[in-house]
Design a protein around this motif. Structure first.
Motif, PDB file in Angstrom:
ATOM      1  N   SER A  72       0.828  -1.195   0.000  1.00 48.95           N
ATOM      2  CA  SER A  72       0.000   0.000   0.000  1.00 48.95           C
ATOM      3  C   SER A  72       0.863   1.246   0.000  1.00 48.95           C
ATOM      4  CB  SER A  72      -0.883  -0.022   1.256  1.00 48.95           C
ATOM      5  OG  SER A  72      -1.266   1.295   1.567  1.00 48.95           O
ATOM      6  N   ARG A  73       0.498   2.196  -0.822  1.00 52.22           N
ATOM      7  CA  ARG A  73       1.277   3.413  -0.873  1.00 52.22           C
ATOM      8  C   ARG A  73       0.643   4.536  -0.078  1.00 52.22           C
ATOM      9  NH1 ARG A  73       0.635   3.603  -6.874  1.00 52.22           N
ATOM     10  NH2 ARG A  73      -0.687   1.851  -6.422  1.00 52.22           N
ATOM     11  N   ASP A  78       1.222   1.407   7.109  1.00 51.16           N
ATOM     12  CA  ASP A  78       2.551   0.922   7.440  1.00 51.16           C
ATOM     13  C   ASP A  78       3.176   0.310   6.204  1.00 51.16           C
ATOM     14  OD1 ASP A  78       3.856  -1.174  10.102  1.00 51.16           O
ATOM     15  OD2 ASP A  78       4.815  -0.086   8.466  1.00 51.16           O
ATOM     16  N   LEU A  81       4.988  -3.516   6.704  1.00 48.01           N
ATOM     17  CA  LEU A  81       4.399  -4.843   6.901  1.00 48.01           C
ATOM     18  C   LEU A  81       4.695  -5.680   5.674  1.00 48.01           C
ATOM     19  CD1 LEU A  81       0.957  -4.038   8.523  1.00 48.01           C
ATOM     20  CD2 LEU A  81       2.960  -5.012   9.597  1.00 48.01           C
ATOM     21  N   ASP A  89       5.568  -7.940  14.707  1.00 48.23           N
ATOM     22  CA  ASP A  89       4.605  -6.907  15.101  1.00 48.23           C
ATOM     23  C   ASP A  89       3.205  -7.288  14.667  1.00 48.23           C
ATOM     24  OD1 ASP A  89       6.490  -3.788  14.710  1.00 48.23           O
ATOM     25  OD2 ASP A  89       6.515  -5.381  16.200  1.00 48.23           O
ATOM     26  N   PRO A  93       0.922  -8.606  18.264  1.00 45.03           N
ATOM     27  CA  PRO A  93       0.940  -7.194  18.640  1.00 45.03           C
ATOM     28  C   PRO A  93       0.994  -6.955  20.135  1.00 45.03           C
ATOM     29  CG  PRO A  93      -1.194  -7.806  17.713  1.00 45.03           C
ATOM     30  CD  PRO A  93      -0.277  -8.954  17.484  1.00 45.03           C
TER      31      PRO A  93
ATOM     32  N   PHE B 241       1.551   0.884  16.960  1.00 46.39           N
ATOM     33  CA  PHE B 241       2.147   0.456  15.708  1.00 46.39           C
ATOM     34  C   PHE B 241       1.835   1.472  14.618  1.00 46.39           C
ATOM     35  CE2 PHE B 241       3.693  -3.332  17.357  1.00 46.39           C
ATOM     36  CZ  PHE B 241       2.732  -3.948  18.136  1.00 46.39           C
ATOM     37  N   ASN B 243       0.414   1.453  11.714  1.00 43.39           N
ATOM     38  CA  ASN B 243      -0.946   1.533  11.185  1.00 43.39           C
ATOM     39  C   ASN B 243      -1.896   2.174  12.179  1.00 43.39           C
ATOM     40  OD1 ASN B 243      -0.641   0.605   8.660  1.00 43.39           O
ATOM     41  ND2 ASN B 243      -1.257  -1.482   9.090  1.00 43.39           N
TER      42      ASN B 243
END
Lengths: 369, 274, 225
Positions: A72-73, A78, A81, A89, A93, B241, B243
């Protein structure tokens, strides 16, 4: 509707302009790598999956069929990932949240453990996979320098754990490393530390070869490099046994001193040769920690570039080598899958991108699909 | 709804002439600039050839070919774009103030109209947003006119044809024209936030008297600082995190935007004064 | 009935309106009188919601809705570029109770053209135009702020005419003005303001018949103190 003329006109201009913008955007071709040449067992083509970075930016995965998937841009997503380091992570989590920067993670079938250094404490977190439960133990830190590094877990039995610690000695003009074993007592909530006994020779740089997990061999492997500042004169290898550094002559014999050091992939240590110009072969050194045997693999060199970026990964007993041709218009990547045990290349391919890209391999996947 | 549409059309109507003039001026400047930069490059090559007695190819090796990307990436061109952005921001002030300080006191008429006053707010907001996207749209189309112009002005050996996509990347404009829709939306969400912030300040200024006015405006900046500060805390947090940080940041932005709009609406509804 | 009760407005420490209360009956012309700065304009704007009031209530036929009141200010309120025709269309678009025929009729009477650009009109014509915007709304109450200010005599007469015309029928008017002469005979009720307070209120007819005083006479008395 004369009443809404200006509004309509404005909306029309915007629709045309921005509509054509998104049309143009959608028409941009996706990054693709075409397979322009291939040799060997074609069935590997569909199993091959290379994850890496393009132009230092997007994470992507190239499949043997040439299709590229980019991460994903979105600015707020994130980008990492899909990166090895962040797999933990994503998977655990609760365990990884707010972890100390300096830490070691160890995973087994039943649990994942994290050992970390805080400013004043040692923090041990254990995540029980089946029970989905997290236990955190905090132990006061004693006699550990602020800039210490935890390298790996040496052993653990649920009540105590031995960790390999590196600290630095600033007394001389040169900074040298001091290694010790930190024993953490989870029940008693205390720690102890003992220095590693070294052999007689104290010269040179002592470094740990690898500090990642995923090896069946428990003890750490060190290398002492003696150099005159520029050239490497000699390298000797040691293995940690019962708190002492014990010479490891098998590795000494195998490793070329004038080359890059060893990288670890699971139970295999791998050394790539120096970059050669126009050599017909890559000679890759492999040492198997399970069998304590080493060998040299000879891979055909495909790229005639003066300087190539060779990237490797070892997976399922196969060495995957990806080399980028630097001076071509489109990003051209040579891929080889080499069976380590049989020392034969089972599949080779030349991938050509539809764009000029700088490619950097991070890891390969050869799972059956 | 009808009131909102009528008012929006009226605001656009009033702005039409000055807007078209600005657009025409900016377009003209871009034309001239493109021609000038292109010809200057050609001039440099020719001068180099003459002064050093070399062939054109050697001059090109020294100076490089000209590309439209260079034109767009140049300081003056970016200045023109910057001027366009300034015009939009200034318009956000003017669209209100002209109703008090213009030739007529249109604000009276607006406040006397039957129906909800929020239509006034949204009509003006919509107008500014449309003006902004109008610039974005027209500029986009201009790229497709200026690029061929650049190519036409030079002999084939001297220029390098680049795609508009490459132009965007090399000039740094790919953020204003991000092909990835979520990114595009995010950038213009921030533009909207800026416009709404200006609206809030203007409406406060138009509704309160001296002391209170200053305090309330100051308060808006304090709140802005607090929101920004909270955002920094989130970004620097070790416990979240990436996200999660991203989504939290987005949530803050929307909440803050809603807050500003609500303040604006309440001010127009109950506090504003002619 | 238009009821105004307990209006208060402060600017800083100054009480611009101090507990102002009065009523305007339908079919009457009520005049707010006061020296400059007495708060007349503020009351009108406060009633229309153009200025927020600190406290007080405004009830029009028992409700708080302003839909029964038309307001005619003494300045131009339509966007600058508009023609008279544009403005009338604008009003028609926004107001359900806009009476196009009344507007056309007044247009003819006042000799204004649809094509006239509003801001190019003379002051007198602009004032007449403003009247059209107010009177062409079929609303029972009309509020006028200085409708005769700074206008030549002939235009004044034209404007004064409208207050005796059919267009006045059934309306309750509240206005402020300094020009008492022209409309003295039309006023039904006077309210005297000073420093934001109502200091006197009279039925105009009573004043004239019983006390033999004109509004102007009474003014002098009230403000001489």
């Amino acid at each position: 509707m004369r009443k809404y003329m200006h509004l309509t006109a404005m909306l029309a201009v915007i629709t045309i302009g921005i509509g054509s913008f998104f049309g143009y955007a959608a028409a941009q071709p996706d990054l693709r790598f075409r397979l322009v040449e291939q040799q060997g067992d074609i069935s590997w083509k569909d199993r091959l999956e290379l994850t890496g970075v393009i132009n230092d930016e997007d994470w992507f995965t190239v499949r043997g069929n040439g299709k590229v998937e980019t991460s994903s841009r979105f600015f707020l997503a994130d980008q990492t990932l899909g990166n090895d380091m962040y797999e933990m992570d994503a998977a655990y989590p609760e365990l990884m949240r707010g972890q100390p920067y300096v830490n070691v993670v160890s995973e087994s079938e039943e649990r994942v453990s994290l050992y970390g250094l805080n400013e004043k404490t040692i923090e041990v977190r254990v995540w029980e996979k089946k029970k989905s439960k997290l236990t955190t133990t905090v132990i006061p830190k004693q006699d550990i320098a602020e800039d210490a590094t935890l390298h790996r877990l040496i052993s653990a039995d649920g009540n105590t754990a031995d960790l390999l610690l590196e600290e630095f000695d600033y007394q001389n003009e040169e900074v040298t490393s001091k290694f010790s074993i930190v024993t953490v007592d989870l029940k008693g909530k205390r720690m102890s530390k003992r220095m590693i006994e070294e052999g007689t020779s104290h010269n040179g740089d002592l470094t740990v070869i690898f500090d990642q997990e995923r090896t069946t061999r428990e003890n750490a492997i060190f290398v002492r490099t003696i150099s005159d500042g520029e050239e490497v004169e000699s390298q000797s290898h040691f293995v940690l046994e019962a708190g002492k550094l014990v010479p490891f002559p098998e590795l000494d014999r195998l490793v070329r001193k004038d080359s890059y050091g060893l990288s670890q992939y699971g139970d295999l240590l791998v050394q790539l040769p120096n970059e050669e110009e126009n050599e017909p072969r890559h000679e890759v050194t492999i040492f198997d920690l399970r069998t304590m045997k080493g060998k040299e693999l000879k891979l055909p060199a495909r790229s005639t570039a003066k300087e190539g970026d060779r990237m490797i990964d070892v997976v399922d007993g196969k060495l995957v080598l990806a080399q980028q041709k630097q001076d071509a218009k489109e990003g051209i990547v040579f891929v080889q899958i080499h069976d380590i045990e049989k020392d034969e290349t089972v599949f080779e391919a030349k991938l050509k991108g539809n764009e000029d890209v700088q490619f950097r391999l991070l890891h390969a996947n050869l799972a059956e699909r | 709804m009808k009131k909102y549409l009528l008012l929006t059309n009226e605001e656009l109507k009033r702005t039409a002439k000055p807007y078209l003039i600005v657009v025409a001026v900016l377009m003209l400047l871009e034309f001239i600039l493109t021609a000038a930069i292109t010809k200057m490059h050609e001039g440099k090559i020719e001068t180099f050839m003459r002064e050093n007695g070399v062939s054109m190819q050697e001059a090109i090796d020294a100076y490089g070919k000209s590309s439209f990307a260079q034109v767009v990436a140049s300081g003056p061109f970016l200045l023109i774009l910057g001027a366009g952005m300034m015009v939009i921001l200034i318009s956000a002030f003017v669209i209100w103030y002209r109703d008090w300080f213009g030739k007529t006191n249109y604000i009276y008429r607006l406040l006397l109209l039957p129906g909800s006053r929020s239509s006034i707010y949204f009509a003006k907001l919509t107008t500014i947003v449309l003006l902004m996207f109008g610039f974005v749209a027209i500029q986009w189309l201009m790229f497709f006119v200026l690029a061929p112009l650049h190519d036409l002005l030079l002999p084939p050996e001297l220029f390098e044809r680049v795609s508009i996509a490459a132009v965007l990347e090399r000039s740094g404009l790919m953020y204003l024209y991000d092909f990835y829709l979520p990114n595009f939306a995010l950038i213009y969400l921030f533009a909207l936030l800026l416009i709404v912030f200006i609206f809030t300040l203007v409406l406060i200024e138009r509704s309160y008297r001296k002391g209170k006015k200053v305090i309330r405006i100051f308060l808006q900046f304090v709140i802005l600082g607090a929101v920004y500060g909270a955002t920094l805390l989130v970004i620097n947090s070790d416990h979240l995190f990436a996200n999660e940080k991203g989504m939290l940041f987005l949530a803050f932005t929307f909440l803050y935007l809603a807050f500003l709009v609500i303040i604006g609406l309440r001010t127009v509804s109950k506090k504003i004064t002619v | 009935m238009l009821e105004v009760h307990g209006l208060k407005k402060r600017y800083g420490r100054k009480n611009v309106l101090d507990n102002v209360s009065f009523t305007v009956q339908p079919n009457t012309l009520t005049c707010l009188i006061g020296l400059n700065g007495a708060g007349k304009s503020t009351i009108l704007k406060g009633i229309m919601g153009l200025i927020p009031l600190d406290s007080g209530t405004v009830l029009i036929d028992g409700t708080g809705s302003k839909d029964a009141v038309a307001y005619i200010p003494d300045l131009q309120t339509m966007p600058g570029h508009m023609t008279v025709g544009d403005a009338l269309d604008y009003m028609n678009d926004h107001y359900a109770d806009w009476n196009g025929e009344t507007a056309e009729s007044l247009l003819r009477t006042f000799q204004l053209m649809r094509t006239d650009v509003i801001t190019d009109l003379s002051k007198g014509n602009q004032a007449k135009f403003n009247l059209i915007l107010g009177f062409a709304l079929d609303r029972p109450y009309l509020i006028l702020d200085e409708p005769l200010a700074g206008i030549d005599i002939f235009t004044k007469e034209q404007i004064a005419w409208i207050f005796t015309s059919e267009f006045m029928e059934g309306r309750g008017i509240l206005m402020t003005t300094h020009e008492i002469d022209e409309i003295e005979h039309l006023i039904d009720r006077v309210i005297f303001l000073q420093d934001g307070r109502v200091i006197d209120e009279h039925d105009a007819e009573e004043m004239r018949e019983l006390h033999g005083k004109s509004v102007q006479d009474r003014m002098r008395e009230v403000y001489a103190r």
